[in-house]
Design a protein around this motif. Structure first.
Motif, PDB file in Angstrom:
ATOM      1  N   LYS A 165       0.998  -0.747  -0.229  1.00 10.89           N
ATOM      2  CA  LYS A 165       0.027   0.213  -0.125  1.00 10.89           C
ATOM      3  C   LYS A 165       1.204   1.228   0.135  1.00 10.89           C
ATOM      4  O   LYS A 165       0.555   1.819  -1.223  1.00 10.89           O
ATOM      5  CB  LYS A 165      -0.893  -0.176   0.899  1.00 10.89           C
ATOM      6  CG  LYS A 165      -2.005  -1.306   1.027  1.00 10.89           C
ATOM      7  CD  LYS A 165      -3.176  -0.197   1.879  1.00 10.89           C
ATOM      8  CE  LYS A 165      -2.715  -0.752   3.976  1.00 10.89           C
ATOM      9  NZ  LYS A 165      -3.824  -0.588   4.430  1.00 10.89           N
ATOM     10  N   GLU A 166       1.751   1.059   0.380  1.00 12.14           N
ATOM     11  CA  GLU A 166       2.665   2.316   0.756  1.00 12.14           C
ATOM     12  C   GLU A 166       3.537   2.948  -0.143  1.00 12.14           C
ATOM     13  O   GLU A 166       3.327   3.642  -1.236  1.00 12.14           O
ATOM     14  CB  GLU A 166       4.426   2.198   1.341  1.00 12.14           C
ATOM     15  CG  GLU A 166       3.876   1.833   2.959  1.00 12.14           C
ATOM     16  CD  GLU A 166       3.040   3.237   3.343  1.00 12.14           C
ATOM     17  OE1 GLU A 166       3.195   4.409   3.177  1.00 12.14           O
ATOM     18  OE2 GLU A 166       1.776   2.961   4.133  1.00 12.14           O
ATOM     19  N   VAL A 167       3.686   1.747  -1.562  1.00 14.30           N
ATOM     20  CA  VAL A 167       3.570   2.317  -2.827  1.00 14.30           C
ATOM     21  C   VAL A 167       2.749   2.399  -3.469  1.00 14.30           C
ATOM     22  O   VAL A 167       3.327   4.005  -4.696  1.00 14.30           O
ATOM     23  CB  VAL A 167       4.498   0.721  -3.619  1.00 14.30           C
ATOM     24  CG1 VAL A 167       4.459   1.292  -4.960  1.00 14.30           C
ATOM     25  CG2 VAL A 167       5.703  -0.067  -3.076  1.00 14.30           C
ATOM     26  N   ILE A 168       1.813   2.127  -3.479  1.00 15.81           N
ATOM     27  CA  ILE A 168       0.210   2.949  -3.673  1.00 15.81           C
ATOM     28  C   ILE A 168       0.471   4.230  -3.127  1.00 15.81           C
ATOM     29  O   ILE A 168      -0.149   4.755  -4.075  1.00 15.81           O
ATOM     30  CB  ILE A 168      -0.906   1.527  -3.746  1.00 15.81           C
ATOM     31  CG1 ILE A 168      -0.073   0.281  -3.960  1.00 15.81           C
ATOM     32  CG2 ILE A 168      -2.052   2.175  -4.354  1.00 15.81           C
ATOM     33  CD1 ILE A 168      -0.503   0.302  -6.200  1.00 15.81           C
ATOM     34  N   HIS A 169       0.131   4.040  -2.704  1.00 17.75           N
ATOM     35  CA  HIS A 169       0.070   6.178  -1.908  1.00 17.75           C
ATOM     36  C   HIS A 169       0.891   6.836  -2.702  1.00 17.75           C
ATOM     37  O   HIS A 169       0.652   8.141  -2.995  1.00 17.75           O
ATOM     38  CB  HIS A 169      -0.108   5.750  -0.304  1.00 17.75           C
ATOM     39  CG  HIS A 169      -0.141   5.344   0.603  1.00 17.75           C
ATOM     40  ND1 HIS A 169      -0.079   4.689   1.625  1.00 17.75           N
ATOM     41  CD2 HIS A 169      -1.889   5.245   0.357  1.00 17.75           C
ATOM     42  CE1 HIS A 169      -1.206   4.243   2.001  1.00 17.75           C
ATOM     43  NE2 HIS A 169      -2.022   5.123   1.357  1.00 17.75           N
ATOM     44  N   GLY A 170       1.567   6.309  -3.287  1.00 19.89           N
ATOM     45  CA  GLY A 170       2.293   7.303  -4.272  1.00 19.89           C
ATOM     46  C   GLY A 170       2.359   7.122  -5.497  1.00 19.89           C
ATOM     47  O   GLY A 170       2.825   8.187  -6.471  1.00 19.89           O
ATOM     48  N   LEU A 171       1.484   6.233  -6.502  1.00 16.14           N
ATOM     49  CA  LEU A 171       0.430   6.442  -7.647  1.00 16.14           C
ATOM     50  C   LEU A 171       0.003   8.314  -7.837  1.00 16.14           C
ATOM     51  O   LEU A 171      -0.899   9.133  -6.843  1.00 16.14           O
ATOM     52  CB  LEU A 171      -0.545   5.570  -8.239  1.00 16.14           C
ATOM     53  CG  LEU A 171       0.141   4.209  -7.758  1.00 16.14           C
ATOM     54  CD1 LEU A 171      -1.402   3.396  -7.991  1.00 16.14           C
ATOM     55  CD2 LEU A 171       1.056   4.356  -9.097  1.00 16.14           C
ATOM     56  N   PRO A 172      -0.059   8.656  -9.203  1.00 17.24           N
ATOM     57  CA  PRO A 172      -0.763   9.912  -9.188  1.00 17.24           C
ATOM     58  C   PRO A 172      -2.321   9.843  -8.666  1.00 17.24           C
ATOM     59  O   PRO A 172      -2.907   8.333  -9.146  1.00 17.24           O
ATOM     60  CB  PRO A 172      -0.609  10.312 -10.454  1.00 17.24           C
ATOM     61  CG  PRO A 172       0.766   9.515 -10.946  1.00 17.24           C
ATOM     62  CD  PRO A 172       1.079   7.920 -10.118  1.00 17.24           C
ATOM     63  N   LEU A 173      -3.027  10.842  -8.225  1.00 16.80           N
ATOM     64  CA  LEU A 173      -4.009  10.845  -8.159  1.00 16.80           C
ATOM     65  C   LEU A 173      -5.365  10.132  -8.844  1.00 16.80           C
ATOM     66  O   LEU A 173      -6.361   9.262  -9.327  1.00 16.80           O
ATOM     67  CB  LEU A 173      -5.210  12.108  -7.767  1.00 16.80           C
ATOM     68  CG  LEU A 173      -6.206  11.770  -6.828  1.00 16.80           C
ATOM     69  CD1 LEU A 173      -6.851  10.846  -5.964  1.00 16.80           C
ATOM     70  CD2 LEU A 173      -6.852  13.715  -7.080  1.00 16.80           C
ATOM     71  N   THR A 174      -4.873  10.775 -10.464  1.00 15.77           N
ATOM     72  CA  THR A 174      -5.785  10.456 -11.532  1.00 15.77           C
ATOM     73  C   THR A 174      -5.350   8.963 -11.654  1.00 15.77           C
ATOM     74  O   THR A 174      -5.841   8.520 -13.424  1.00 15.77           O
ATOM     75  CB  THR A 174      -5.079  11.485 -12.557  1.00 15.77           C
ATOM     76  OG1 THR A 174      -3.818  11.167 -12.444  1.00 15.77           O
ATOM     77  CG2 THR A 174      -6.240  12.774 -12.519  1.00 15.77           C
ATOM     78  N   ASP A 175      -4.675   8.306 -11.881  1.00 13.43           N
ATOM     79  CA  ASP A 175      -4.139   6.829 -11.446  1.00 13.43           C
ATOM     80  C   ASP A 175      -4.603   5.985 -11.086  1.00 13.43           C
ATOM     81  O   ASP A 175      -5.582   4.814 -11.501  1.00 13.43           O
ATOM     82  CB  ASP A 175      -2.564   6.656 -11.869  1.00 13.43           C
ATOM     83  CG  ASP A 175      -1.919   7.235 -12.767  1.00 13.43           C
ATOM     84  OD1 ASP A 175      -2.558   7.421 -13.789  1.00 13.43           O
ATOM     85  OD2 ASP A 175      -0.665   6.852 -13.339  1.00 13.43           O
ATOM     86  N   ALA A 176      -4.717   6.383  -9.619  1.00 15.38           N
ATOM     87  CA  ALA A 176      -5.110   5.585  -8.878  1.00 15.38           C
ATOM     88  C   ALA A 176      -7.109   5.283  -8.656  1.00 15.38           C
ATOM     89  O   ALA A 176      -7.751   5.043  -7.951  1.00 15.38           O
ATOM     90  CB  ALA A 176      -5.000   5.867  -7.201  1.00 15.38           C
ATOM     91  N   ILE A 177      -7.637   6.393  -8.764  1.00 12.48           N
ATOM     92  CA  ILE A 177      -8.664   6.859  -8.697  1.00 12.48           C
ATOM     93  C   ILE A 177      -9.890   6.229 -10.093  1.00 12.48           C
ATOM     94  O   ILE A 177     -10.920   5.142  -9.819  1.00 12.48           O
ATOM     95  CB  ILE A 177      -8.930   8.207  -8.187  1.00 12.48           C
ATOM     96  CG1 ILE A 177      -8.932   9.303  -7.398  1.00 12.48           C
ATOM     97  CG2 ILE A 177     -11.202   8.138  -8.929  1.00 12.48           C
ATOM     98  CD1 ILE A 177      -9.189   8.047  -5.984  1.00 12.48           C
TER      99      ILE A 177
END
Length: 236
Positions: A165-177
């Motif tokens: 999850k810590e890696v995922i937190h670094g994703l751009p918002l527009t990729d993650a949402i």
């Protein structure tokens, strides 16, 4: 990205959703203190802002910086009201590695799906079901558990997926949402009534038809889609 100056500090402040990480966004949703929010946005320690030597000029610069956050706030609101936040990516870049996003979750390993269902059900117990259900703060959880295997190439491991999850937190918002919305909507039957689930599926189907038509005609218009899984952080 805005470059702003407050006394001796030079800060970079995002003004577009793609300049914000998922981790920053989730922290902003939890914070009400405006100084803390500003520190999160500019990726600095809160103490750096609190320790600024007071002067009328510094106070004015700080007030101007806070006003600038409304630009990002408006752009995030526009993003969540747009089509972009519901179009799932086929691939996503994580730490310079391109990962293929699983499209048919029924063909994915059983354990990630079981864990994601647990995450959603725990959120339901906190907030209840229906249109007000908002699991946005669990976005990193569902992404991490579903993408751990594609990213690592290893068998699923619940505890290591949690750390992922810590890696995922670094994703751009527009990729993650869009990715999180894709996974959440796959399990909409868990938190929507049967009728609401039907209406949401109908809206999604109509949305696909309209998007296909607009792409073919290049018309500049958009449809707003009822989404129960996202909200902007709303700096006050």
């Amino acid at each position: 990205m805005f470059e702003i100056k407050i006394a001796s500090l030079t800060l970079n402040m995002p003004d577009q959703p793609n300049e914000l990480t998922l981790g920053q966004f989730l922290k902003l949703r939890e914070e009400k203190d405006i100084i803390t929010q500003l520190a999160i946005l500019c990726s600095v320690d809160k103490d750096d802002l609190l320790n600024i030597k007071y002067s009328p000029k510094a106070e004015k610069q700080l007030q101007d910086a806070i006003k600038l956050t409304e630009i990002l706030n408006d752009n995030i609101r526009d993003y969540f009201n747009s089509d972009a936040c519901i179009v799932p990516p086929v691939t996503i870049a994580i730490m310079d590695k391109v990962v293929r996003v699983p499209q048919d979750l029924e063909k994915e390993p059983f354990w990630p799906s079981r864990k994601v269902k647990e995450v959603i059900q725990e959120k339901i117990q906190e907030t209840g079901t229906g249109v007000a259900f908002d699991p946005t703060d669990k976005a990193a959880d569902v992404i991490a558990h579903y993408l751990y295997v594609p990213f690592t190439g290893k068998p699923y491991n619940e505890y290591q997926a949690e750390e992922f999850k810590e890696v995922i937190h670094g994703l751009p918002l527009t990729d993650a949402i869009p990715l999180a919305n894709f996974f959440f909507l796959k399990w909409k039957s868990l938190y929507l009534t049967r009728f609401s689930c039907f209406l949401t599926g109908l809206r999604m189907w109509r949305k696909k038809l309209v998007s296909k038509y607009l792409r073919s005609t290049k018309m500049l218009t958009s449809w707003s889609l009822f989404l129960m899984v996202t909200s902007y952080y709303g700096i006050q």
